[in-house]
Design a protein around this motif. Sequence first.
Motif, PDB file in Angstrom:
ATOM      1  N   GLN A   1      33.497  31.406  -2.894  1.00  0.00           N
ATOM      2  CA  GLN A   1      32.526  32.493  -2.763  1.00  0.00           C
ATOM      3  C   GLN A   1      31.841  32.390  -1.409  1.00  0.00           C
ATOM      4  N   HIS A   2      31.766  33.546  -0.736  1.00  0.00           N
ATOM      5  CA  HIS A   2      31.194  33.600   0.612  1.00  0.00           C
ATOM      6  C   HIS A   2      31.871  32.594   1.544  1.00  0.00           C
ATOM      7  N   GLY A   3      33.201  32.433   1.369  1.00  0.00           N
ATOM      8  CA  GLY A   3      33.972  31.559   2.238  1.00  0.00           C
ATOM      9  C   GLY A   3      33.842  30.079   1.943  1.00  0.00           C
ATOM     10  N   ARG A   4      33.142  29.727   0.855  1.00  0.00           N
ATOM     11  CA  ARG A   4      32.913  28.315   0.546  1.00  0.00           C
ATOM     12  C   ARG A   4      33.499  27.969  -0.826  1.00  0.00           C
ATOM     13  N   GLU A   5      34.202  26.849  -0.889  1.00  0.00           N
ATOM     14  CA  GLU A   5      34.728  26.396  -2.170  1.00  0.00           C
ATOM     15  C   GLU A   5      33.586  25.947  -3.071  1.00  0.00           C
ATOM     16  N   ILE A   6      33.557  26.481  -4.297  1.00  0.00           N
ATOM     17  CA  ILE A   6      32.473  26.110  -5.221  1.00  0.00           C
ATOM     18  C   ILE A   6      32.995  25.360  -6.441  1.00  0.00           C
ATOM     19  N   ALA A   7      34.287  25.398  -6.692  1.00  0.00           N
ATOM     20  CA  ALA A   7      34.848  24.658  -7.824  1.00  0.00           C
ATOM     21  C   ALA A   7      36.351  24.541  -7.644  1.00  0.00           C
ATOM     22  N   ARG A   8      36.916  23.506  -8.258  1.00  0.00           N
ATOM     23  CA  ARG A   8      38.361  23.287  -8.195  1.00  0.00           C
ATOM     24  C   ARG A   8      38.784  22.591  -9.485  1.00  0.00           C
ATOM     25  N   ALA A   9      39.970  22.908  -9.964  1.00  0.00           N
ATOM     26  CA  ALA A   9      40.500  22.273 -11.175  1.00  0.00           C
ATOM     27  C   ALA A   9      41.980  21.989 -10.995  1.00  0.00           C
ATOM     28  N   ALA A  10      42.426  20.894 -11.584  1.00  0.00           N
ATOM     29  CA  ALA A  10      43.842  20.532 -11.548  1.00  0.00           C
ATOM     30  C   ALA A  10      44.541  21.096 -12.777  1.00  0.00           C
ATOM     31  N   SER A  11      45.835  21.259 -12.669  1.00  0.00           N
ATOM     32  CA  SER A  11      46.633  21.718 -13.795  1.00  0.00           C
ATOM     33  C   SER A  11      47.226  20.513 -14.516  1.00  0.00           C
ATOM     34  N   PRO A  12      47.241  20.515 -15.852  1.00  0.00           N
ATOM     35  CA  PRO A  12      47.866  19.406 -16.583  1.00  0.00           C
ATOM     36  C   PRO A  12      49.331  19.243 -16.187  1.00  0.00           C
ATOM     37  N   LYS A  13      49.805  18.024 -16.211  1.00  0.00           N
ATOM     38  CA  LYS A  13      51.196  17.743 -15.867  1.00  0.00           C
ATOM     39  C   LYS A  13      52.091  18.057 -17.065  1.00  0.00           C
ATOM     40  N   ILE A  14      52.990  18.998 -16.887  1.00  0.00           N
ATOM     41  CA  ILE A  14      53.892  19.398 -17.966  1.00  0.00           C
ATOM     42  C   ILE A  14      55.277  19.673 -17.381  1.00  0.00           C
ATOM     43  N   ASP A  15      56.259  19.804 -18.272  1.00  0.00           N
ATOM     44  CA  ASP A  15      57.606  20.207 -17.865  1.00  0.00           C
ATOM     45  C   ASP A  15      57.796  21.651 -18.312  1.00  0.00           C
ATOM     46  N   PRO A  16      57.688  22.630 -17.398  1.00  0.00           N
ATOM     47  CA  PRO A  16      57.715  24.035 -17.799  1.00  0.00           C
ATOM     48  C   PRO A  16      59.084  24.481 -18.305  1.00  0.00           C
ATOM     49  N   VAL A  17      59.039  25.356 -19.309  1.00  0.00           N
ATOM     50  CA  VAL A  17      60.243  25.988 -19.828  1.00  0.00           C
ATOM     51  C   VAL A  17      60.430  27.360 -19.196  1.00  0.00           C
ATOM     52  N   ASP A  18      59.326  28.108 -19.055  1.00  0.00           N
ATOM     53  CA  ASP A  18      59.376  29.481 -18.536  1.00  0.00           C
ATOM     54  C   ASP A  18      57.977  29.824 -18.016  1.00  0.00           C
ATOM     55  N   THR A  19      57.872  30.113 -16.725  1.00  0.00           N
ATOM     56  CA  THR A  19      56.562  30.390 -16.124  1.00  0.00           C
ATOM     57  C   THR A  19      56.122  31.842 -16.296  1.00  0.00           C
ATOM     58  N   THR A  20      56.979  32.702 -16.895  1.00  0.00           N
ATOM     59  CA  THR A  20      56.615  34.102 -17.091  1.00  0.00           C
ATOM     60  C   THR A  20      55.352  34.205 -17.950  1.00  0.00           C
ATOM     61  N   GLY A  21      54.349  34.926 -17.448  1.00  0.00           N
ATOM     62  CA  GLY A  21      53.117  35.119 -18.199  1.00  0.00           C
ATOM     63  C   GLY A  21      52.072  34.042 -18.000  1.00  0.00           C
ATOM     64  N   ALA A  22      52.388  32.980 -17.282  1.00  0.00           N
ATOM     65  CA  ALA A  22      51.423  31.898 -17.099  1.00  0.00           C
ATOM     66  C   ALA A  22      50.210  32.368 -16.304  1.00  0.00           C
ATOM     67  N   GLY A  23      50.455  33.154 -15.255  1.00  0.00           N
ATOM     68  CA  GLY A  23      49.343  33.667 -14.460  1.00  0.00           C
ATOM     69  C   GLY A  23      48.455  34.607 -15.259  1.00  0.00           C
ATOM     70  N   ASP A  24      49.072  35.436 -16.101  1.00  0.00           N
ATOM     71  CA  ASP A  24      48.288  36.346 -16.938  1.00  0.00           C
ATOM     72  C   ASP A  24      47.476  35.575 -17.971  1.00  0.00           C
ATOM     73  N   THR A  25      48.052  34.517 -18.519  1.00  0.00           N
ATOM     74  CA  THR A  25      47.314  33.672 -19.448  1.00  0.00           C
ATOM     75  C   THR A  25      46.108  33.055 -18.756  1.00  0.00           C
ATOM     76  N   PHE A  26      46.315  32.589 -17.524  1.00  0.00           N
ATOM     77  CA  PHE A  26      45.213  32.018 -16.743  1.00  0.00           C
ATOM     78  C   PHE A  26      44.069  33.022 -16.620  1.00  0.00           C
ATOM     79  N   VAL A  27      44.397  34.264 -16.268  1.00  0.00           N
ATOM     80  CA  VAL A  27      43.354  35.273 -16.049  1.00  0.00           C
ATOM     81  C   VAL A  27      42.581  35.533 -17.343  1.00  0.00           C
ATOM     82  N   GLY A  28      43.304  35.749 -18.443  1.00  0.00           N
ATOM     83  CA  GLY A  28      42.626  35.982 -19.714  1.00  0.00           C
ATOM     84  C   GLY A  28      41.764  34.818 -20.129  1.00  0.00           C
ATOM     85  N   ALA A  29      42.280  33.604 -19.960  1.00  0.00           N
ATOM     86  CA  ALA A  29      41.533  32.408 -20.334  1.00  0.00           C
ATOM     87  C   ALA A  29      40.297  32.223 -19.466  1.00  0.00           C
ATOM     88  N   PHE A  30      40.438  32.484 -18.166  1.00  0.00           N
ATOM     89  CA  PHE A  30      39.284  32.345 -17.276  1.00  0.00           C
ATOM     90  C   PHE A  30      38.167  33.294 -17.695  1.00  0.00           C
TER      91      PHE A  30
END
Length: 288
Positions: free
Chosen positions: A212-241
Amino acid sequence: MTHQPRIRVIGSINLDIVARVETLPRPGETVSGGILAHYPGGKGANQALAARRLGAEVELIGAVGRDDAASQALAILRASGVDLHGVKVLDAMTTGVALIGVDRHGENQIIVAPGANEQVSEATLPVFDQMVDATLCQLELPVATIEHVAATTKGLLCINLAPAQPLPPSILNRADILVVNETESAFYGDMLDKSRSLIIKTLGSRGAVAIQHGREIARAASPKIDPVDTTGAGDTFVGAFMVTFLREGSVAKALTYACAAGAAATLTAGAQTSMPTPEQVLALLAQS
């Protein structure tokens, strides 16, 4: 927020036709041996379902054709309790279709034939008189439609800038939250840097960052997994956020939860068929 978050999603509704192959084709190449499946999809529908699965009251506004694909595209949404009263059924139009190739690593290529989604306009949208906690849009609808939503919607507005395309400043300046991946972030460049919005940037398997305003205010790591299919992962992220941000009021908590939800969505094939429950997200967080 003590009550269930109420989210209005205005976006695309598709039927995903998915072919799983060992390797994705290069230009001019034919790859055989694929396994075909049909899944409900579309960024609007996916994000609506993800938010609903994770505890929000959700209404979806969009359009489908009067065809067999519409029944398939809406089936999981209807069964999950997403309010579909705002979905128009348009005669002489086809339901949107996405052609998706997925390789053995879970990476994908997507071609979209938007169909009825292109007809979602000011004329088909309802009057936004029902109070909601947030409105969520993507860019699989006409830009003029998104511009109308930005001009007429009150309250918190989140726009997932996907797929990236030129936008008038009126849209970017109105949004309270803008969600992008790395490709979309590079496309918009200085426009994001100058925006007053909260910028949520996803980093794939490396997690996500809030700026925000050019400054990082938060960061999170993604759990380590072995993906089967990345389709819809970004949309899930948005809904969950959105669900977590509305509940907790914390960008940091919302990022962490959304990264786990997005990772959980890659463990099953398909977009909507992979959307996790709260229990599945919490289980993945517990392993991190």
